[in-house]
Design a protein around this motif. Structure first.
Motif, PDB file in Angstrom:
ATOM      1  N   GLU A 103       0.833  -1.460  -0.062  1.00 40.94           N
ATOM      2  CA  GLU A 103       0.146   0.039  -0.149  1.00 40.94           C
ATOM      3  C   GLU A 103       0.731   1.093   0.131  1.00 40.94           C
ATOM      4  N   GLY A 104       2.131   1.194   0.184  1.00 38.09           N
ATOM      5  CA  GLY A 104       2.960   2.155  -0.132  1.00 38.09           C
ATOM      6  C   GLY A 104       3.317   2.860   1.559  1.00 38.09           C
ATOM      7  N   TYR A 105       3.097   1.860   2.396  1.00 38.22           N
ATOM      8  CA  TYR A 105       3.522   2.195   3.846  1.00 38.22           C
ATOM      9  C   TYR A 105       4.685   2.061   4.258  1.00 38.22           C
ATOM     10  N   VAL A 106       5.370   2.236   5.338  1.00 40.46           N
ATOM     11  CA  VAL A 106       6.593   1.778   5.906  1.00 40.46           C
ATOM     12  C   VAL A 106       6.542   0.965   6.899  1.00 40.46           C
ATOM     13  N   ARG A 107       7.246  -0.313   6.641  1.00 36.14           N
ATOM     14  CA  ARG A 107       7.116  -1.358   7.646  1.00 36.14           C
ATOM     15  C   ARG A 107       8.489  -1.509   8.693  1.00 36.14           C
ATOM     16  N   LEU A 108       8.026  -1.238  10.148  1.00 31.87           N
ATOM     17  CA  LEU A 108       9.006  -1.235  10.980  1.00 31.87           C
ATOM     18  C   LEU A 108       9.129  -2.234  11.670  1.00 31.87           C
ATOM     19  N   ARG A 109      10.256  -3.036  12.131  1.00 33.37           N
ATOM     20  CA  ARG A 109      10.417  -4.173  12.767  1.00 33.37           C
ATOM     21  C   ARG A 109      10.403  -3.804  14.257  1.00 33.37           C
ATOM     22  N   LEU A 110       9.670  -4.611  15.140  1.00 35.70           N
ATOM     23  CA  LEU A 110       9.620  -4.328  16.614  1.00 35.70           C
ATOM     24  C   LEU A 110      10.199  -5.625  17.143  1.00 35.70           C
ATOM     25  N   THR A 111      11.152  -5.223  17.740  1.00 40.72           N
ATOM     26  CA  THR A 111      11.891  -6.578  18.624  1.00 40.72           C
ATOM     27  C   THR A 111      11.833  -6.177  20.112  1.00 40.72           C
ATOM     28  N   PRO A 112      10.802  -6.825  20.889  1.00 43.24           N
ATOM     29  CA  PRO A 112      10.939  -6.362  22.404  1.00 43.24           C
ATOM     30  C   PRO A 112      12.197  -6.381  22.988  1.00 43.24           C
ATOM     31  N   ARG A 114      12.687  -6.981  26.504  1.00 39.41           N
ATOM     32  CA  ARG A 114      12.161  -7.854  27.803  1.00 39.41           C
ATOM     33  C   ARG A 114      10.866  -8.325  27.187  1.00 39.41           C
ATOM     34  N   LYS A 115      10.767  -9.244  27.905  1.00 38.23           N
ATOM     35  CA  LYS A 115       9.468 -10.403  27.689  1.00 38.23           C
ATOM     36  C   LYS A 115       8.343  -9.879  28.803  1.00 38.23           C
ATOM     37  N   GLU A 116       7.442  -9.013  28.381  1.00 31.01           N
ATOM     38  CA  GLU A 116       6.490  -8.519  29.132  1.00 31.01           C
ATOM     39  C   GLU A 116       5.174  -8.470  28.639  1.00 31.01           C
ATOM     40  N   GLN A 117       3.954  -8.625  29.302  1.00 31.30           N
ATOM     41  CA  GLN A 117       2.677  -8.551  28.740  1.00 31.30           C
ATOM     42  C   GLN A 117       2.466  -7.255  28.026  1.00 31.30           C
ATOM     43  N   MET A 118       1.629  -7.502  26.973  1.00 27.19           N
ATOM     44  CA  MET A 118       1.379  -6.393  25.912  1.00 27.19           C
ATOM     45  C   MET A 118       2.364  -6.003  24.936  1.00 27.19           C
ATOM     46  N   LEU A 119       3.782  -6.350  25.038  1.00 29.23           N
ATOM     47  CA  LEU A 119       4.774  -6.113  24.310  1.00 29.23           C
ATOM     48  C   LEU A 119       4.554  -7.206  23.219  1.00 29.23           C
ATOM     49  N   ILE A 120       5.036  -6.953  21.776  1.00 29.32           N
ATOM     50  CA  ILE A 120       4.825  -7.760  20.805  1.00 29.32           C
ATOM     51  C   ILE A 120       5.886  -8.148  19.835  1.00 29.32           C
ATOM     52  N   ASN A 121       6.077  -9.150  19.405  1.00 29.38           N
ATOM     53  CA  ASN A 121       7.405  -9.406  18.480  1.00 29.38           C
ATOM     54  C   ASN A 121       6.452  -9.419  16.846  1.00 29.38           C
ATOM     55  N   GLY A 122       6.996  -8.324  16.364  1.00 31.90           N
ATOM     56  CA  GLY A 122       6.258  -7.865  15.055  1.00 31.90           C
ATOM     57  C   GLY A 122       6.541  -6.771  14.323  1.00 31.90           C
ATOM     58  N   TYR A 123       5.627  -6.148  13.846  1.00 34.53           N
ATOM     59  CA  TYR A 123       5.890  -4.898  12.957  1.00 34.53           C
ATOM     60  C   TYR A 123       4.699  -3.792  13.369  1.00 34.53           C
ATOM     61  N   VAL A 124       5.063  -2.598  13.103  1.00 35.80           N
ATOM     62  CA  VAL A 124       4.382  -1.494  13.211  1.00 35.80           C
ATOM     63  C   VAL A 124       4.391  -0.922  11.845  1.00 35.80           C
ATOM     64  N   ILE A 125       3.233  -0.619  11.208  1.00 31.00           N
ATOM     65  CA  ILE A 125       3.062   0.020   9.702  1.00 31.00           C
ATOM     66  C   ILE A 125       2.673   1.326   9.928  1.00 31.00           C
ATOM     67  N   VAL A 126       3.492   2.106   9.271  1.00 33.45           N
ATOM     68  CA  VAL A 126       3.243   3.721   9.476  1.00 33.45           C
ATOM     69  C   VAL A 126       3.407   4.371   7.946  1.00 33.45           C
ATOM     70  N   THR A 127       2.918   5.540   8.034  1.00 32.23           N
ATOM     71  CA  THR A 127       2.650   6.439   6.915  1.00 32.23           C
ATOM     72  C   THR A 127       4.135   6.893   6.534  1.00 32.23           C
ATOM     73  N   LYS A 128       4.434   6.936   5.141  1.00 31.60           N
ATOM     74  CA  LYS A 128       5.785   7.574   4.789  1.00 31.60           C
ATOM     75  C   LYS A 128       5.733   9.098   5.103  1.00 31.60           C
ATOM     76  N   GLY A 129       6.989   9.222   5.805  1.00 33.06           N
ATOM     77  CA  GLY A 129       7.471  10.839   6.089  1.00 33.06           C
ATOM     78  C   GLY A 129       6.789  11.140   7.701  1.00 33.06           C
ATOM     79  N   ASP A 130       5.569  11.187   7.733  1.00 35.84           N
ATOM     80  CA  ASP A 130       5.128  11.641   9.163  1.00 35.84           C
ATOM     81  C   ASP A 130       5.010  10.470  10.184  1.00 35.84           C
ATOM     82  N   ALA A 131       5.161   9.160   9.988  1.00 37.22           N
ATOM     83  CA  ALA A 131       5.148   8.081  10.613  1.00 37.22           C
ATOM     84  C   ALA A 131       3.936   7.947  11.435  1.00 37.22           C
ATOM     85  N   ARG A 132       2.869   8.234  10.766  1.00 43.64           N
ATOM     86  CA  ARG A 132       1.482   7.939  11.477  1.00 43.64           C
ATOM     87  C   ARG A 132       1.471   6.345  11.666  1.00 43.64           C
ATOM     88  N   VAL A 133       0.875   5.868  12.775  1.00 43.75           N
ATOM     89  CA  VAL A 133       0.863   4.438  12.967  1.00 43.75           C
ATOM     90  C   VAL A 133      -0.579   3.994  12.096  1.00 43.75           C
TER      91      VAL A 133
END
Length: 216
Positions: A103-112, A114-133
């Motif tokens: 779709e033209g968004y930017v994929r950022l890799r998330l590596t926690p 620490r092992k803590e509830q609510m943290l994820i091992n995955g990705y955040v997809i953001v808009t290019k430039g202003d980085a809106r989630v």
């Protein structure tokens, strides 16, 4: 060198909770045992944190108790602190850019970090430039309860009245002794920062229809 989008994402100031009142519908289906449950709730975020009141519910009591109500309780616990422990920041994650989506968004890799509830091992997809989630997706690094394991989640965001708000949460999890379970929560906002909203996204409306067809 980091891209402008990554720099913009990493330099975002800490965000305060957005005061709101909303209606939520939570639904889950367990295919192995042909069980399904749903509930509707009014939720609010104010100076006291996150609160909710269940207004209607039906289907499997097991699904409602161990999946749906547990999801609301988990959110309430997450709001009991200042929110910094699970924020999408460099304090909680190693964050690296991994190219663009279709779709033209930017994929950022998330590596926690620490092992803590609510943290994820995955990705955040953001808009290019202003980085809106736009979307957050991945697997929880710590199971939310004894009964729920291997939880894959996806949160979708939309801009509503100038605030980037979650509108759909989906997950796939395994329930001990009961097998795979699909979960969906859709959020319709009544007020944001005290202002009334008349917002129901096209995606949200479509998912509501699909969920109802699955549960009928």
């Amino acid at each position: 060198l980091p891209s402008p989008t990554l720099v913009a994402f990493l330099s975002r100031p800490p965000s305060a909770p957005v005061m709101n009142r909303a209606h939520r519908r939570l639904e889950a289906v367990n295919t192995r045992h042909n069980r399904a449950g749903w509930l509707e709730a009014v939720t609010w975020v104010d100076e006291g944190g996150f609160g909710y009141a269940i207004t209607a519910e039906g289907g499997s009591g097991l699904i409602r108790g161990r999946v749906l109500k547990a999801a609301l309780e988990a959110e309430a616990r997450a709001f009991s602190g200042d929110g910094s422990g699970n924020a999408l920041t460099a304090a909680n994650y190693t964050i690296e850019e991994e190219g663009e989506t279709e779709e033209g968004y930017v994929r950022l890799r998330l590596t926690p970090r620490r092992k803590e509830q609510m943290l994820i091992n995955g990705y955040v997809i953001v808009t290019k430039g202003d980085a809106r989630v736009v979307r957050v997706e991945g697997r929880l690094v710590k199971n939310p309860s004894f009964w729920t394991t291997h939880v894959d989640v996806a949160r979708t965001y939309e801009v509503i009245d100038g605030h980037n708000m979650p509108v759909v949460l989906q997950s796939h999890a395994e329930l001990r002794m009961f097998g795979d379970s699909e979960f969906r929560m859709t959020i319709r906002y009544d007020t944001i920062e005290g202002r009334s909203e008349e917002h129901t996204s096209e995606l949200q409306s479509h998912l509501n229809l699909v969920c109802r067809l699955l549960l009928e």
